[in-house]
Design a protein around this motif. Structure first.
Motif, PDB file in Angstrom:
ATOM      1  N   ALA A   9       1.063  -1.006   0.151  1.00  0.00           N
ATOM      2  CA  ALA A   9       0.307   0.441  -0.082  1.00  0.00           C
ATOM      3  C   ALA A   9       0.842   1.625  -0.086  1.00  0.00           C
ATOM      4  N   ASP A  10       0.139   2.320  -0.785  1.00  0.00           N
ATOM      5  CA  ASP A  10       1.307   3.573  -0.419  1.00  0.00           C
ATOM      6  C   ASP A  10       0.940   3.767   0.892  1.00  0.00           C
ATOM      7  N   ASP A  11       0.291   3.685   1.943  1.00  0.00           N
ATOM      8  CA  ASP A  11       0.199   4.826   3.227  1.00  0.00           C
ATOM      9  C   ASP A  11      -0.142   3.130   3.860  1.00  0.00           C
ATOM     10  N   GLY A  22       4.383 -11.847   7.481  1.00  0.00           N
ATOM     11  CA  GLY A  22       4.624 -11.769   6.184  1.00  0.00           C
ATOM     12  C   GLY A  22       5.361 -10.215   5.510  1.00  0.00           C
ATOM     13  N   ARG A  23       5.614 -10.047   4.320  1.00  0.00           N
ATOM     14  CA  ARG A  23       6.358  -9.207   4.114  1.00  0.00           C
ATOM     15  C   ARG A  23       5.608  -7.690   3.703  1.00  0.00           C
ATOM     16  N   VAL A  24       5.808  -6.499   4.650  1.00  0.00           N
ATOM     17  CA  VAL A  24       4.952  -4.900   3.999  1.00  0.00           C
ATOM     18  C   VAL A  24       5.666  -4.148   2.908  1.00  0.00           C
ATOM     19  N   ARG A  25       4.725  -3.837   1.921  1.00  0.00           N
ATOM     20  CA  ARG A  25       5.939  -2.744   1.380  1.00  0.00           C
ATOM     21  C   ARG A  25       4.792  -1.596   1.305  1.00  0.00           C
ATOM     22  N   GLY A  26       5.609  -0.151   1.664  1.00  0.00           N
ATOM     23  CA  GLY A  26       4.494   1.006   1.711  1.00  0.00           C
ATOM     24  C   GLY A  26       6.024   1.826   1.633  1.00  0.00           C
ATOM     25  N   LEU A  27       5.179   3.067   1.031  1.00  0.00           N
ATOM     26  CA  LEU A  27       5.696   4.237   1.182  1.00  0.00           C
ATOM     27  C   LEU A  27       5.386   4.778   2.194  1.00  0.00           C
ATOM     28  N   LYS A  28       4.507   4.404   2.715  1.00  0.00           N
ATOM     29  CA  LYS A  28       5.450   5.183   4.530  1.00  0.00           C
ATOM     30  C   LYS A  28       4.071   4.278   4.963  1.00  0.00           C
ATOM     31  N   VAL A  29       5.324   3.512   5.970  1.00  0.00           N
ATOM     32  CA  VAL A  29       4.918   2.301   7.375  1.00  0.00           C
ATOM     33  C   VAL A  29       4.843   3.010   8.145  1.00  0.00           C
ATOM     34  N   ARG A  30       4.121   2.435   8.974  1.00  0.00           N
ATOM     35  CA  ARG A  30       4.048   3.223  10.572  1.00  0.00           C
ATOM     36  C   ARG A  30       3.455   1.884  11.231  1.00  0.00           C
ATOM     37  N   HIS A  58      10.420   0.183   2.369  1.00  0.00           N
ATOM     38  CA  HIS A  58       9.606   1.448   2.695  1.00  0.00           C
ATOM     39  C   HIS A  58      10.275   1.815   1.978  1.00  0.00           C
ATOM     40  N   LYS A  59       9.473   3.424   2.112  1.00  0.00           N
ATOM     41  CA  LYS A  59      10.378   4.242   1.697  1.00  0.00           C
ATOM     42  C   LYS A  59      10.741   5.330   2.553  1.00  0.00           C
ATOM     43  N   THR A  60      10.151   5.491   4.160  1.00  0.00           N
ATOM     44  CA  THR A  60       9.530   6.150   5.630  1.00  0.00           C
ATOM     45  C   THR A  60       9.458   5.105   6.211  1.00  0.00           C
ATOM     46  N   ILE A  61       9.432   5.500   7.198  1.00  0.00           N
ATOM     47  CA  ILE A  61       9.059   4.736   8.275  1.00  0.00           C
ATOM     48  C   ILE A  61       8.783   5.055   9.638  1.00  0.00           C
TER      49      ILE A  61
END
Length: 158
Positions: free
Chosen positions: A95-97, A106-114, A127-130
């Motif tokens: 997801a994007d966010d 499982g694996r998490v892929r995102g632009l912004k991960v919180r 991620h791009k930002t975490i």
């Protein structure tokens, strides 16, 4: 001394005043909705909510938002994905966010991960930002990429 300005008021157009008025019936029928003038942008639809008593087996994909409170066994792709405190995801999340309050295996892929303080993640995060709050449990690796949503993650050899 003061007069009302007519700058912003619509006036007759020169092209319109030169033509005689044509009856409405002579115009060709336009498709329904084609005569709408652009106004305010459409309101964003609300997030799809998967309640805590729902168990889903299979993949989900949307361009909108999803809020998961139940259990999902499969991959999820969305614009904004919110994992509730009672939720469990077994599969890849893209997801994007991504806001994680619950459990992901499982694996998490995102632009912004919180990861909030109640998050439990077992898997890699690309991620791009975490942001990881104090109290979050995380087991796996973290990798920063400029485009984490690409179909395949970059390896060290590339």
């Amino acid at each position: 001394m003061f007069s009302k300005s007519k700058i912003n008021e619509p006036g007759p157009k020169a092209a319109d005043s030169a033509k005689p008025a044509a009856p409405e019936a002579a115009k060709p029928a336009a498709p329904k909705g084609a005569d709408m003038t652009p106004t305010a942008p459409k309101a964003k639809p609300p997030a799809s909510i998967l309640s805590s008593d729902l168990h889903v087996q299979g993949n989900m994909k949307t361009t909108g938002d999803i809020q998961v409170e139940g259990t999902v066994e499969g991959d999820i792709r969305a614009h904004l994905l919110t994992i509730g405190e009672t939720a469990t995801i077994k599969g890849e999340v893209i997801a994007d966010d991504v806001v994680i309050n619950g459990r992901i295996v499982g694996r998490v892929r995102g632009l912004k991960v919180r990861l909030t303080s109640t998050a439990r993640v077992e898997g890699d995060i690309i991620h791009k930002t975490i942001a990881i709050e104090s109290g979050a449990h995380f087991e796996g690796s973290v990798q920063r990429q400029d485009d984490p949503l690409a179909n395949k993650p970059k390896t060290a050899a590339e």
